[in-house]
Design a protein around this motif. Sequence first.
Motif, PDB file in Angstrom:
ATOM      1  N   GLY A  55       1.085  -0.823   0.155  1.00 22.34           N
ATOM      2  CA  GLY A  55       0.075  -0.341  -0.096  1.00 22.34           C
ATOM      3  C   GLY A  55       0.761   1.436  -0.010  1.00 22.34           C
ATOM      4  N   PRO A  56       1.872   1.578   0.694  1.00 17.44           N
ATOM      5  CA  PRO A  56       2.625   2.838   0.931  1.00 17.44           C
ATOM      6  C   PRO A  56       3.767   2.747  -0.334  1.00 17.44           C
ATOM      7  CG  PRO A  56       2.821   1.191   3.203  1.00 17.44           C
ATOM      8  CD  PRO A  56       2.133   0.752   2.327  1.00 17.44           C
ATOM      9  N   PHE A 106       0.185   4.743  -2.709  1.00 16.99           N
ATOM     10  CA  PHE A 106       0.233   6.218  -1.914  1.00 16.99           C
ATOM     11  C   PHE A 106       1.752   6.077  -2.743  1.00 16.99           C
ATOM     12  CE2 PHE A 106       1.215   9.103   0.986  1.00 16.99           C
ATOM     13  CZ  PHE A 106       0.135   9.620   0.846  1.00 16.99           C
ATOM     14  N   ALA A 107       2.806   6.382  -2.347  1.00 16.51           N
ATOM     15  CA  ALA A 107       3.990   6.650  -3.311  1.00 16.51           C
ATOM     16  C   ALA A 107       3.708   7.146  -4.762  1.00 16.51           C
ATOM     17  CB  ALA A 107       5.376   6.249  -3.513  1.00 16.51           C
ATOM     18  N   ASP A 131       1.366   9.790  -4.709  1.00 17.29           N
ATOM     19  CA  ASP A 131       2.287  10.840  -4.122  1.00 17.29           C
ATOM     20  C   ASP A 131       2.471  11.664  -5.030  1.00 17.29           C
ATOM     21  OD1 ASP A 131       2.166  12.802  -1.709  1.00 17.29           O
ATOM     22  OD2 ASP A 131       3.811  12.072  -1.124  1.00 17.29           O
ATOM     23  N   THR A 157       2.110  18.284   0.541  1.00 18.98           N
ATOM     24  CA  THR A 157       0.270  17.337   0.797  1.00 18.98           C
ATOM     25  C   THR A 157       0.398  17.612   1.602  1.00 18.98           C
ATOM     26  OG1 THR A 157       1.484  15.498  -0.551  1.00 18.98           O
ATOM     27  CG2 THR A 157      -0.599  15.180   0.427  1.00 18.98           C
ATOM     28  N   SER A 199      -5.394  13.064   1.847  1.00 18.14           N
ATOM     29  CA  SER A 199      -5.350  12.317   0.354  1.00 18.14           C
ATOM     30  C   SER A 199      -6.046  11.597   1.615  1.00 18.14           C
ATOM     31  CB  SER A 199      -3.619  11.897   0.582  1.00 18.14           C
ATOM     32  OG  SER A 199      -3.217  11.213   1.724  1.00 18.14           O
ATOM     33  N   SER A 200      -6.779  10.634   0.260  1.00 16.74           N
ATOM     34  CA  SER A 200      -7.581   9.564   0.408  1.00 16.74           C
ATOM     35  C   SER A 200      -7.386   8.706  -0.332  1.00 16.74           C
ATOM     36  CB  SER A 200      -8.957   9.914   0.752  1.00 16.74           C
ATOM     37  OG  SER A 200      -9.605   9.931  -0.518  1.00 16.74           O
ATOM     38  N   MET A 201      -7.461   7.663  -0.195  1.00 17.38           N
ATOM     39  CA  MET A 201      -7.053   6.186  -1.338  1.00 17.38           C
ATOM     40  C   MET A 201      -7.755   4.751  -1.130  1.00 17.38           C
ATOM     41  SD  MET A 201      -3.592   5.879  -1.957  1.00 17.38           S
ATOM     42  CE  MET A 201      -3.449   4.423  -4.008  1.00 17.38           C
ATOM     43  N   ASP A 202      -8.286   4.410  -2.314  1.00 19.05           N
ATOM     44  CA  ASP A 202      -8.977   3.638  -1.741  1.00 19.05           C
ATOM     45  C   ASP A 202      -8.307   2.170  -2.770  1.00 19.05           C
ATOM     46  OD1 ASP A 202     -12.025   3.820  -0.781  1.00 19.05           O
ATOM     47  OD2 ASP A 202     -11.521   5.157  -2.359  1.00 19.05           O
ATOM     48  N   PHE A 203      -8.001   0.884  -1.728  1.00 15.54           N
ATOM     49  CA  PHE A 203      -7.136   0.494  -2.736  1.00 15.54           C
ATOM     50  C   PHE A 203      -8.492  -1.417  -2.748  1.00 15.54           C
ATOM     51  CE2 PHE A 203      -4.883   1.789   0.716  1.00 15.54           C
ATOM     52  CZ  PHE A 203      -3.646   1.638  -0.218  1.00 15.54           C
ATOM     53  N   GLU A 233      -6.688  14.127  -9.028  1.00 13.87           N
ATOM     54  CA  GLU A 233      -7.104  12.747  -8.704  1.00 13.87           C
ATOM     55  C   GLU A 233      -6.699  11.638  -9.478  1.00 13.87           C
ATOM     56  OE1 GLU A 233     -11.347  12.158  -9.633  1.00 13.87           O
ATOM     57  OE2 GLU A 233     -11.072  12.118 -11.847  1.00 13.87           O
ATOM     58  N   LEU A 238      -5.887   7.515 -10.789  1.00 15.93           N
ATOM     59  CA  LEU A 238      -6.447   5.862 -10.925  1.00 15.93           C
ATOM     60  C   LEU A 238      -5.117   4.856 -11.356  1.00 15.93           C
ATOM     61  CD1 LEU A 238      -8.893   5.865 -12.990  1.00 15.93           C
ATOM     62  CD2 LEU A 238      -8.831   5.780 -10.857  1.00 15.93           C
ATOM     63  N   ARG A 269      -7.261   3.934  -6.511  1.00 14.89           N
ATOM     64  CA  ARG A 269      -7.866   5.671  -6.831  1.00 14.89           C
ATOM     65  C   ARG A 269      -7.592   6.142  -5.518  1.00 14.89           C
ATOM     66  NH1 ARG A 269     -11.027   7.715  -3.722  1.00 14.89           N
ATOM     67  NH2 ARG A 269     -10.117   8.950  -4.014  1.00 14.89           N
ATOM     68  N   SER A 313      -7.109  10.678  -4.055  1.00 12.24           N
ATOM     69  CA  SER A 313      -7.109  12.069  -3.941  1.00 12.24           C
ATOM     70  C   SER A 313      -6.538  13.351  -3.411  1.00 12.24           C
ATOM     71  CB  SER A 313      -8.692  12.064  -4.564  1.00 12.24           C
ATOM     72  OG  SER A 313      -8.841  11.891  -3.380  1.00 12.24           O
TER      73      SER A 313
END
Lengths: 136, 136, 136, 136
Positions: D50-51, D54-55, D58, D77, D80-84, D111, D113, D125, D127
């Motif tokens: 996940g990180p 995220f990187a 970002d 930053t 932030s929000s993320m969906d896996f 945003e 993808l 995704r 943002s």
Amino acid sequence: MNIEELNSFVDKEFPQVRGEFTIEDLGEMRIRTRMAVTERHLRPGGTVSGPSIFALADVSVYLVVLAMLGPKGLAVTTSSSMDFMRKPAAGQDLIAECRLLKLGRVLAVGEVLVFSGNDDRPVARASMTYSIPPKT
Amino acid sequence: MNIEELNSFVDKEFPQVRGEFTIEDLGEMRIRTRMAVTERHLRPGGTVSGPSIFALADVSVYLVVLAMLGPKGLAVTTSSSMDFMRKPAAGQDLIAECRLLKLGRVLAVGEVLVFSGNDDRPVARASMTYSIPPKT
Amino acid sequence: MNIEELNSFVDKEFPQVRGEFTIEDLGEMRIRTRMAVTERHLRPGGTVSGPSIFALADVSVYLVVLAMLGPKGLAVTTSSSMDFMRKPAAGQDLIAECRLLKLGRVLAVGEVLVFSGNDDRPVARASMTYSIPPKT
Amino acid sequence: MNIEELNSFVDKEFPQVRGEFTIEDLGEMRIRTRMAVTERHLRPGGTVSGPSIFALADVSVYLVVLAMLGPKGLAVTTSSSMDFMRKPAAGQDLIAECRLLKLGRVLAVGEVLVFSGNDDRPVARASMTYSIPPKT
């Protein structure tokens, strides 16, 4: 479900929002929903309130999940994020362009851009996760 | 601003929500706000709607920023995230426990736990970022 | 699982982060985790990178779910939100204070405050949703 | 800044990620960035952490802001929000398709993808909100 069935479903199941939300377009994993902006959506200064914009995004994801799965169990929102980017114009409807990015067995994820009238710069974006009830 | 001033401010500036939100406690960087749940907050099945819970979290952060900075320019929500974790009990008020984690020159960040009646398990959590208007 | 078992689990299952994360405290639905900040976590200007802070928050929620449920199936992150509020101090470890707000059958939700050294103002906050694999 | 200037900027300013991120396409308010997935991005089971995802998200938003504004002050930053949503395939690069939805005076919102190899279903995704430093 098609547009007519969905609009009927909303009118019947959510009588308190009758006339507030209209489904304008419906496709595979996507929907466009219009919110008729009235006095009760406004904040001082004439702008549309954040909770009203949230409601539009939330109902849009709900409806496209419903359109894809049919009216069996009721999906519920589990997570959401929103960014409010511009002030909606006074006296303009809001339009949500929503796309399902995932429709899994347990979770559905949708993203939404919200527009004010005909301006092509979004006033807000949202992502919503819905939990899908197990089949019974 | 103290509790009485804040409650008066809400009644005067947001007449459309008069009686809906009550500030119960106010301290340094924190606030507790109660939402009187009525018919119009409900969804089929008797649960409180997501947009209503969002509205409570949003107004709570707004009010604690207002209490700390005074009623100069109006702060606006720029980002938010929420997790809906449990179904609120029918016929119970919602209570928001809100804390400001940051009150900067440009941005304020608050976190909120929302409770249903006296249940000590939160029904929702939220974080909200407000943009603070420049001094004029 | 207790602290020693958890620390052993991390060393064994995540050898690539050995020595990076240490569990300092563990309780019912909560955990405190320390990240040893080294050169590879830094950005120009000496600050800790966002992805490193994300990693600390993410692993903290993962570990407290693991501590509560035991090492059966591996939970996975489904949603997350973070706010970055202050610049971490150079040369200071990061400490995550994490609390599980929900541990359901399908989803777990945790919230995290991240601190830099002994400063009691959080540098970041996070919320993370984990999906829990079905029992087999 | 164009693609070559941006790629040079990354190599010079972020030597620790040299070779990790490559800008593949750059346009008005949008960018496509590739992350070369190596051993250090992986989790047990062969999936990308996940990180790491995220990187990638970002850095993509950071770079498109940089491309639009030039290398003056460094944006940071704030939210932030993320969906896996899906498990990335083992041994495949990740590709981020990023779009700026807002580039204001104070805040930028992007945003993203994220895709795994050639699969057209997004694995995640995101943002991201960046704070833009005031002109000096």
